[in-house]
Design a protein around this motif. Structure first.
Motif, PDB file in Angstrom:
ATOM      1  N   SER A 278     -11.409  40.059  51.584  1.00  7.89           N
ATOM      2  CA  SER A 278     -10.855  41.376  51.491  1.00  7.89           C
ATOM      3  C   SER A 278     -11.269  42.380  50.387  1.00  7.89           C
ATOM      4  CB  SER A 278      -9.391  41.275  51.369  1.00  7.89           C
ATOM      5  OG  SER A 278      -8.838  42.688  51.157  1.00  7.89           O
ATOM      6  N   LYS A 279     -11.683  43.637  50.757  1.00  8.40           N
ATOM      7  CA  LYS A 279     -11.990  44.506  49.837  1.00  8.40           C
ATOM      8  C   LYS A 279     -11.064  45.158  49.054  1.00  8.40           C
ATOM      9  CE  LYS A 279     -16.441  45.651  51.938  1.00  8.40           C
ATOM     10  NZ  LYS A 279     -17.480  46.716  52.701  1.00  8.40           N
ATOM     11  N   VAL A 280      -9.652  44.911  49.411  1.00  5.55           N
ATOM     12  CA  VAL A 280      -8.495  45.571  48.842  1.00  5.55           C
ATOM     13  C   VAL A 280      -7.534  44.466  48.060  1.00  5.55           C
ATOM     14  CG1 VAL A 280      -8.348  47.429  50.460  1.00  5.55           C
ATOM     15  CG2 VAL A 280      -7.199  45.363  50.820  1.00  5.55           C
ATOM     16  N   ALA A 281      -8.325  43.412  47.483  1.00  9.45           N
ATOM     17  CA  ALA A 281      -7.550  42.430  46.998  1.00  9.45           C
ATOM     18  C   ALA A 281      -6.793  42.974  45.718  1.00  9.45           C
ATOM     19  CB  ALA A 281      -8.628  41.078  46.245  1.00  9.45           C
ATOM     20  N   GLY A 282      -5.675  42.490  45.322  1.00  6.33           N
ATOM     21  CA  GLY A 282      -4.901  43.068  44.604  1.00  6.33           C
ATOM     22  C   GLY A 282      -4.234  44.413  44.601  1.00  6.33           C
ATOM     23  N   GLN A 283      -4.362  45.008  45.962  1.00  5.08           N
ATOM     24  CA  GLN A 283      -3.681  46.396  46.273  1.00  5.08           C
ATOM     25  C   GLN A 283      -2.972  46.216  47.308  1.00  5.08           C
ATOM     26  OE1 GLN A 283      -7.036  48.995  47.214  1.00  5.08           O
ATOM     27  NE2 GLN A 283      -8.361  48.154  45.618  1.00  5.08           N
ATOM     28  N   VAL A 284      -2.676  44.863  47.889  1.00  4.24           N
ATOM     29  CA  VAL A 284      -1.940  44.832  49.225  1.00  4.24           C
ATOM     30  C   VAL A 284      -0.390  44.265  48.833  1.00  4.24           C
ATOM     31  CG1 VAL A 284      -1.535  43.889  51.502  1.00  4.24           C
ATOM     32  CG2 VAL A 284      -3.609  44.889  50.529  1.00  4.24           C
ATOM     33  N   GLU A 285       0.492  44.937  49.522  1.00  2.00           N
ATOM     34  CA  GLU A 285       1.980  44.474  49.161  1.00  2.00           C
ATOM     35  C   GLU A 285       2.688  44.602  50.291  1.00  2.00           C
ATOM     36  OE1 GLU A 285       3.923  46.361  46.048  1.00  2.00           O
ATOM     37  OE2 GLU A 285       4.168  48.277  47.018  1.00  2.00           O
ATOM     38  N   ALA A 286       3.734  43.960  50.620  1.00  2.00           N
ATOM     39  CA  ALA A 286       4.735  44.145  51.774  1.00  2.00           C
ATOM     40  C   ALA A 286       5.705  44.876  51.343  1.00  2.00           C
ATOM     41  CB  ALA A 286       5.043  42.530  52.422  1.00  2.00           C
ATOM     42  N   ILE A 287       6.305  45.867  52.063  1.00  2.00           N
ATOM     43  CA  ILE A 287       7.421  46.604  52.024  1.00  2.00           C
ATOM     44  C   ILE A 287       8.605  46.260  53.215  1.00  2.00           C
ATOM     45  CG2 ILE A 287       6.469  48.290  50.754  1.00  2.00           C
ATOM     46  CD1 ILE A 287       6.620  50.081  52.952  1.00  2.00           C
ATOM     47  N   LEU A 288       9.731  46.543  52.908  1.00  2.00           N
ATOM     48  CA  LEU A 288      10.713  46.548  54.156  1.00  2.00           C
ATOM     49  C   LEU A 288      10.347  47.363  55.146  1.00  2.00           C
ATOM     50  CD1 LEU A 288      14.234  46.066  52.221  1.00  2.00           C
ATOM     51  CD2 LEU A 288      12.565  44.232  53.010  1.00  2.00           C
ATOM     52  N   VAL A 289      10.557  47.122  56.571  1.00  2.00           N
ATOM     53  CA  VAL A 289      10.011  47.848  57.653  1.00  2.00           C
ATOM     54  C   VAL A 289      11.063  49.072  57.389  1.00  2.00           C
ATOM     55  CG1 VAL A 289      10.122  48.218  59.999  1.00  2.00           C
ATOM     56  CG2 VAL A 289       9.892  46.055  59.024  1.00  2.00           C
ATOM     57  N   PRO A 290      10.462  50.243  57.373  1.00  2.00           N
ATOM     58  CA  PRO A 290      11.226  51.746  57.342  1.00  2.00           C
ATOM     59  C   PRO A 290      11.760  51.951  58.847  1.00  2.00           C
ATOM     60  CG  PRO A 290       8.994  51.901  56.386  1.00  2.00           C
ATOM     61  CD  PRO A 290       9.034  50.718  57.171  1.00  2.00           C
ATOM     62  N   THR A 291      12.802  52.547  58.826  1.00  2.00           N
ATOM     63  CA  THR A 291      13.450  52.840  60.269  1.00  2.00           C
ATOM     64  C   THR A 291      13.963  54.164  60.066  1.00  2.00           C
ATOM     65  OG1 THR A 291      15.775  52.082  59.507  1.00  2.00           O
ATOM     66  CG2 THR A 291      14.473  50.337  60.326  1.00  2.00           C
ATOM     67  N   ALA A 292      14.602  54.722  61.428  1.00  2.00           N
ATOM     68  CA  ALA A 292      14.789  55.892  61.486  1.00  2.00           C
ATOM     69  C   ALA A 292      16.323  56.047  60.700  1.00  2.00           C
ATOM     70  CB  ALA A 292      15.345  56.132  62.993  1.00  2.00           C
ATOM     71  N   SER A 293      17.256  55.090  60.447  1.00  2.00           N
ATOM     72  CA  SER A 293      18.355  55.317  59.656  1.00  2.00           C
ATOM     73  C   SER A 293      18.017  54.871  58.358  1.00  2.00           C
ATOM     74  CB  SER A 293      19.320  54.229  60.313  1.00  2.00           C
ATOM     75  OG  SER A 293      18.945  52.879  59.818  1.00  2.00           O
ATOM     76  N   GLY A 294      17.005  54.112  57.977  1.00  2.00           N
ATOM     77  CA  GLY A 294      16.750  53.897  56.485  1.00  2.00           C
ATOM     78  C   GLY A 294      17.321  52.323  56.167  1.00  2.00           C
TER      79      GLY A 294
END
Length: 418
Positions: A278-294
């Motif tokens: 990957s060319k983006v090593a160290g830059q990638v993270e997971a976030i919680l899935v955004p939704t219409a309601s939050g």
């Protein structure tokens, strides 16, 4: 009868000094079972299990694509393909309808089922047919450097905030197409739409499998309209109509060409943060899935172990399933790329700093729902094909949202009739 099983760390001296206890510790010693799973698996599975239980394991592995045909061929003929077999979430409806697998309700304790929340995906009509051993659910993957370079300091919790972030990244010239979204006639397009349907607060079907996505105010309808809006606004590359999710992940996101993967796979975090891949090593993270309601939502695509009714070694097979899905083994097996299905195992790995984006994965894992609350139907493959074909046509401008939703509903009806 309760059987005492000594821990793996029990000393040999203790077993020799107290023969009766040693005998009870391995009540099934000398038995043999066959286990059929996808390749590759850890090299020490059979030897470690035999050392702990005295049960010999003939571990057979096949490529993923070859397993289901082997299972179906053997089970239709009334023979056991193995004493313990792979059992994917998408097979649940067909295998349940056929009555091929042993319900495990009476042999798996309540604490285990609470710890392995995705077990409900393998429960049909109250029958637990498989115990999940490796986790796959949807999160959102983001390039945190792109977000920081665009001046975005808050993690998007709503879909509106996500779109605003993508527009800001585009306006700053960081990337031309910030959002990675497959809209080709492939499974990746289907699973992305399923996730967005959840994100808009809905389900695909009611309890009787009547479609819930044809009305303009339905979540599924809004999900496709949202995807087409992303294309129209230039937030998704038009070339995505011909790209699989793997191509977008590896050819775009891992190359820094996109900033957000709508339907992110936790298992890719290691690859994305590996400088060799990957060319983006160290830059990638997971976030919680955004939704219409939050309020975040997700769905699971896990794999389980199950025991055919025609197995002749059920007690030893149960012992293997329990061992393989135990917290201790799941933590050890994580080094082989298997994300634990136990929340406790995930949490302990995270606390030890061994999970990429561990806080987000642990939090998201607690929200994972079945895609089909009533159980994955036997006609799922035909339905999914209808879904991604219609999405692809809509993305190419060949169908309206109305027409695409009607086409998907028609595909579901035809699939159910087969």
């Amino acid at each position: 009868m309760h059987k005492l099983i000594l821990p793996l760390l029990a000393s040999a001296a203790l077993v020799i000094a107290v023969p009766a206890l040693g005998q009870d510790a391995k009540p099934l010693a000398g038995q043999s079972i066959t286990v059929l799973m996808p390749s590759p698996q850890g090299p020490n599975i059979a030897s470690d299990f035999e050392a702990e239980t005295g049960i010999h394991v003939d571990l057979q592995t096949l490529s993923w694509d070859d397993i289901r045909p082997k299972l179906v061929t053997a089970l239709v003929a009334g023979t056991a393909p193995a004493d313990v077999t792979e059992f994917d979430w998408s097979w649940t409806g067909q295998f349940s309808a056929a009555g091929w697998y042993m319900p495990l309700n009476d042999v798996i304790d309540a604490d285990t089922l609470k710890d392995i929340g995705v077990a409900k995906i393998f429960t049909v009509d109250g029958k637990l047919l498989g115990i999940p051993y490796t986790n796959d659910f949807r999160v959102m993957l983001v390039n945190k450097k792109h977000f920081a370079d665009a001046g975005i300091t808050e993690t998007p919790k709503t879909l509106d905030a996500l779109v605003a972030a993508a527009k800001k990244i585009k306006e700053k010239g960081i990337v031309e197409y910030p959002i990675g979204l497959p809209v080709s006639a492939t499974e990746g397009a289907s699973t992305s739409w399923y996730l967005l349907t959840k994100a808009f607060g809905g389900e695909l079907f009611d309890k009787d499998f009547n479609p819930l996505f044809t009305s303009p105010d339905s979540a599924g309808y809004k999900a496709l309209a949202f995807e087409l809006m992303l294309l129209k606004e230039g937030l998704v590359d038009p070339a995505s109509t011909g790209l699989k999710d793997s191509q977008i992940n590896e050819g775009m996101f891992a190359q820094g060409i996109t900033s957000i993967m709508i339907s992110g796979e936790p298992g890719r975090l290691g690859q994305m943060n590996d400088p060799k891949q990957s060319k983006v090593a160290g830059q990638v993270e997971a976030i919680l899935v955004p939704t219409a309601s939050g309020e975040t939502r997700s769905f699971g695509l896990p794999e389980a172990l199950a025991i055919p009714n025609v197995s002749t070694n059920k007690e030893a097979a149960i012992a293997f399933v329990k061992w393989f899905t135990s917290k201790d083994f799941q933590k050890k097996n994580a080094v082989n790329g298997f994300l634990p299905t136990r929340t406790s195992a995930l949490s302990e790995l995270n606390e030890s700093g061994k999970l990429n984006s561990g806080d987000a994965l642990v939090a998201q894992s607690k929200t994972v729902e079945p895609l089909f609350p009533q159980g994955t139907p036997p006609w799922y493959p035909q339905f999914s094909s209808g879904v991604n074909t219609a999405i692809n046509s809509a993305a190419k401008g060949q169908m309206s949202v109305d027409q695409a939703m009607e086409a998907i509903a028609s595909a579901a009806k035809q699939a159910m009739a087969q």
